[in-house]
Design a protein around this motif. Structure first.
Motif, PDB file in Angstrom:
ATOM      1  N   VAL A 163       0.843  -1.194   0.000  1.00 19.77           N
ATOM      2  CA  VAL A 163       0.000   0.000   0.000  1.00 19.77           C
ATOM      3  C   VAL A 163       0.882   1.249   0.000  1.00 19.77           C
ATOM      4  N   ARG A 164       0.238   2.411  -0.002  1.00 14.14           N
ATOM      5  CA  ARG A 164       0.978   3.668  -0.088  1.00 14.14           C
ATOM      6  C   ARG A 164       0.822   4.488   1.186  1.00 14.14           C
ATOM      7  N   ASP A 165       1.927   5.064   1.650  1.00 12.67           N
ATOM      8  CA  ASP A 165       1.922   5.984   2.785  1.00 12.67           C
ATOM      9  C   ASP A 165       1.559   7.374   2.262  1.00 12.67           C
ATOM     10  N   ARG A 166       0.444   7.919   2.717  1.00 12.28           N
ATOM     11  CA  ARG A 166      -0.008   9.229   2.231  1.00 12.28           C
ATOM     12  C   ARG A 166       1.016  10.333   2.507  1.00 12.28           C
ATOM     13  N   GLU A 167       1.743  10.242   3.606  1.00 10.31           N
ATOM     14  CA  GLU A 167       2.649  11.313   4.002  1.00 10.31           C
ATOM     15  C   GLU A 167       3.918  11.359   3.154  1.00 10.31           C
ATOM     16  N   THR A 168       4.448  10.209   2.806  1.00  6.31           N
ATOM     17  CA  THR A 168       5.707  10.164   2.055  1.00  6.31           C
ATOM     18  C   THR A 168       5.517   9.784   0.595  1.00  6.31           C
ATOM     19  N   ASP A 169       4.308   9.272   0.263  1.00  2.79           N
ATOM     20  CA  ASP A 169       4.004   8.762  -1.076  1.00  2.79           C
ATOM     21  C   ASP A 169       4.855   7.543  -1.422  1.00  2.79           C
ATOM     22  N   GLU A 170       5.405   6.892  -0.422  1.00  4.13           N
ATOM     23  CA  GLU A 170       6.191   5.679  -0.628  1.00  4.13           C
ATOM     24  C   GLU A 170       5.322   4.443  -0.416  1.00  4.13           C
ATOM     25  N   ARG A 171       5.751   3.353  -1.012  1.00  2.87           N
ATOM     26  CA  ARG A 171       5.046   2.095  -0.842  1.00  2.87           C
ATOM     27  C   ARG A 171       5.545   1.369   0.413  1.00  2.87           C
ATOM     28  N   VAL A 172       4.609   0.713   1.100  1.00  2.00           N
ATOM     29  CA  VAL A 172       4.960  -0.071   2.274  1.00  2.00           C
ATOM     30  C   VAL A 172       4.293  -1.439   2.182  1.00  2.00           C
ATOM     31  N   VAL A 173       4.873  -2.415   2.886  1.00  2.45           N
ATOM     32  CA  VAL A 173       4.307  -3.763   2.948  1.00  2.45           C
ATOM     33  C   VAL A 173       3.682  -3.941   4.327  1.00  2.45           C
ATOM     34  N   VAL A 174       2.407  -4.293   4.357  1.00  2.00           N
ATOM     35  CA  VAL A 174       1.717  -4.508   5.626  1.00  2.00           C
ATOM     36  C   VAL A 174       2.266  -5.772   6.292  1.00  2.00           C
ATOM     37  N   VAL A 175       2.623  -5.641   7.567  1.00  5.73           N
ATOM     38  CA  VAL A 175       3.129  -6.770   8.344  1.00  5.73           C
ATOM     39  C   VAL A 175       2.069  -7.296   9.304  1.00  5.73           C
ATOM     40  N   ALA A 176       1.337  -6.391   9.942  1.00  2.00           N
ATOM     41  CA  ALA A 176       0.315  -6.801  10.900  1.00  2.00           C
ATOM     42  C   ALA A 176      -0.756  -5.717  10.994  1.00  2.00           C
ATOM     43  N   VAL A 177      -1.989  -6.151  11.228  1.00  2.00           N
ATOM     44  CA  VAL A 177      -3.107  -5.229  11.450  1.00  2.00           C
ATOM     45  C   VAL A 177      -3.604  -5.472  12.868  1.00  2.00           C
ATOM     46  N   THR A 178      -3.510  -4.483  13.726  1.00  4.17           N
ATOM     47  CA  THR A 178      -3.934  -4.632  15.107  1.00  4.17           C
ATOM     48  C   THR A 178      -5.340  -4.082  15.294  1.00  4.17           C
ATOM     49  N   THR A 179      -5.919  -4.310  16.461  1.00  7.40           N
ATOM     50  CA  THR A 179      -7.184  -3.673  16.818  1.00  7.40           C
ATOM     51  C   THR A 179      -6.936  -2.570  17.844  1.00  7.40           C
ATOM     52  N   GLU A 180      -5.679  -2.269  18.102  1.00  2.00           N
ATOM     53  CA  GLU A 180      -5.323  -1.263  19.091  1.00  2.00           C
ATOM     54  C   GLU A 180      -5.405   0.135  18.480  1.00  2.00           C
ATOM     55  N   ARG A 181      -6.033   1.053  19.170  1.00  2.00           N
ATOM     56  CA  ARG A 181      -6.216   2.409  18.671  1.00  2.00           C
ATOM     57  C   ARG A 181      -4.913   3.196  18.669  1.00  2.00           C
ATOM     58  N   ALA A 182      -4.854   4.189  17.772  1.00  4.54           N
ATOM     59  CA  ALA A 182      -3.659   5.022  17.673  1.00  4.54           C
ATOM     60  C   ALA A 182      -3.410   5.825  18.946  1.00  4.54           C
ATOM     61  N   ASP A 183      -4.450   6.067  19.740  1.00  4.81           N
ATOM     62  CA  ASP A 183      -4.253   6.823  20.974  1.00  4.81           C
ATOM     63  C   ASP A 183      -3.955   5.935  22.181  1.00  4.81           C
ATOM     64  N   THR A 184      -3.802   4.616  21.952  1.00  7.05           N
ATOM     65  CA  THR A 184      -3.390   3.714  23.033  1.00  7.05           C
ATOM     66  C   THR A 184      -2.148   2.910  22.676  1.00  7.05           C
ATOM     67  N   TYR A 185      -1.932   2.668  21.385  1.00  4.52           N
ATOM     68  CA  TYR A 185      -0.769   1.900  20.923  1.00  4.52           C
ATOM     69  C   TYR A 185       0.499   2.724  21.180  1.00  4.52           C
ATOM     70  N   ARG A 186       1.444   2.142  21.877  1.00  4.44           N
ATOM     71  CA  ARG A 186       2.676   2.853  22.210  1.00  4.44           C
ATOM     72  C   ARG A 186       3.848   2.252  21.437  1.00  4.44           C
ATOM     73  N   THR A 187       4.702   3.114  20.913  1.00  3.72           N
ATOM     74  CA  THR A 187       5.866   2.688  20.146  1.00  3.72           C
ATOM     75  C   THR A 187       7.005   2.342  21.089  1.00  3.72           C
ATOM     76  N   GLU A 188       8.132   1.919  20.539  1.00  2.00           N
ATOM     77  CA  GLU A 188       9.297   1.585  21.352  1.00  2.00           C
ATOM     78  C   GLU A 188       9.871   2.809  22.065  1.00  2.00           C
ATOM     79  N   GLU A 189       9.498   3.982  21.602  1.00  2.00           N
ATOM     80  CA  GLU A 189       9.908   5.222  22.272  1.00  2.00           C
ATOM     81  C   GLU A 189       8.944   5.589  23.404  1.00  2.00           C
ATOM     82  N   ASP A 190       7.964   4.700  23.651  1.00  2.00           N
ATOM     83  CA  ASP A 190       6.935   4.898  24.669  1.00  2.00           C
ATOM     84  C   ASP A 190       6.100   6.145  24.376  1.00  2.00           C
ATOM     85  N   ARG A 191       5.802   6.342  23.108  1.00  2.00           N
ATOM     86  CA  ARG A 191       4.916   7.422  22.683  1.00  2.00           C
ATOM     87  C   ARG A 191       3.714   6.811  21.968  1.00  2.00           C
TER      88      ARG A 191
END
Length: 242
Positions: A163-191
């Motif tokens: 699929v395509r990333d709207r922000e960079t216009d680059e193509r990406v390969v989907v690895v996983a689809v979660t049910t976790e919301r963007a306002d609860t999912y935390r990255t490795e930077e704990d953000r």
């Protein structure tokens, strides 16, 4: 599958500046609802051994053509409203409260109609409930006890989709689809994913999709070896055609 930790976004090389947030290491969540079989075709007789297959065919015809309203209940059963009465069907148990089934033991037209509507996608299966797509608000069927955020068939992705990333216009390969919301999912930077500036235009309530950029996949380097990024679902779109 283990993935190496990545450096914080603040120290990432310049090409990553507009990219999504790298996710924390986790096991992707999957949504795989149990299949619901269609009503099996009947043989020469029904239960009690005295009814010929043309009677079964007649029940199937009436199930398909008569006016009925099917409504799912919260306990995996269905209410079927007809001119002749209102009955409760338990599709997974194969039972109905109508006389044709409860007294005669036949696979009645109400059971058949519920199976038809489940197969057609008109009502959820016994192990599903009605949910709402986090991107467009359309109704969609989700696992009965599932929480989190979900997508409809129009907006959902599957691992391996390019699929395509709207922000960079680059193509990406989907690895996983979660049910976790963007306002609860935390990255490795704990953000939280929704805290990143590049995700400000997308819904904080949307499920997070993990993906890798196509340009990171090279000979001798598989998708599993590449750095993962976390995206709100609507930030990813199908590639443009032509």
């Amino acid at each position: 599958m283990t993935h190496p930790r990545n450096s914080p976004a603040s120290t990432a090389p310049e090409p990553d500046a507009g990219r999504a947030a790298p996710p924390a290491e986790r096991t992707p969540k999957r949504r795989v609802p149990d299949a619901v079989d269609e009503v099996e075709s009947d043989g020469g007789t029904e239960s009690d051994g005295g009814t010929e297959s043309d009677d079964a065919d007649d029940r199937s015809t009436r199930a398909a053509t008569e006016e009925m309203t099917v409504r799912p209940l919260r306990d995996r059963r269905y209410v079927v409203e007809t001119d002749g009465g209102t009955y409760v069907v338990a599709l997974d148990a194969g039972t109905c409260t109508c006389p044709d089934h409860a007294i005669r033991g036949f696979r009645c037209k109400h059971l058949r109609r519920v199976a038809m509507e489940v197969t057609a996608g008109s009502v959820p299966a016994p192990d599903e409930r009605v949910g709402v797509c986090a991107v467009c608000g359309a109704e969609t069927f989700v696992p009965l006890d599932a929480g989190g955020s979900h997508l409809c068939a129009r907006h959902e992705f599957a691992p391996g989709d390019v699929v395509r990333d709207r922000e960079t216009d680059e193509r990406v390969v989907v690895v996983a689809v979660t049910t976790e919301r963007a306002d609860t999912y935390r990255t490795e930077e704990d953000r939280r994913v929704d805290e990143y500036a590049t995700n400000a235009a997308y819904g904080a309530h949307e499920p997070v999709v993990e993906a890798v950029y196509v340009d990171a996949v090279r000979p001798g380097r598989s998708v599993s070896d590449c750095r993962r990024y976390a995206f709100p679902a609507s930030r990813l779109v199908r590639p443009r055609r032509g």
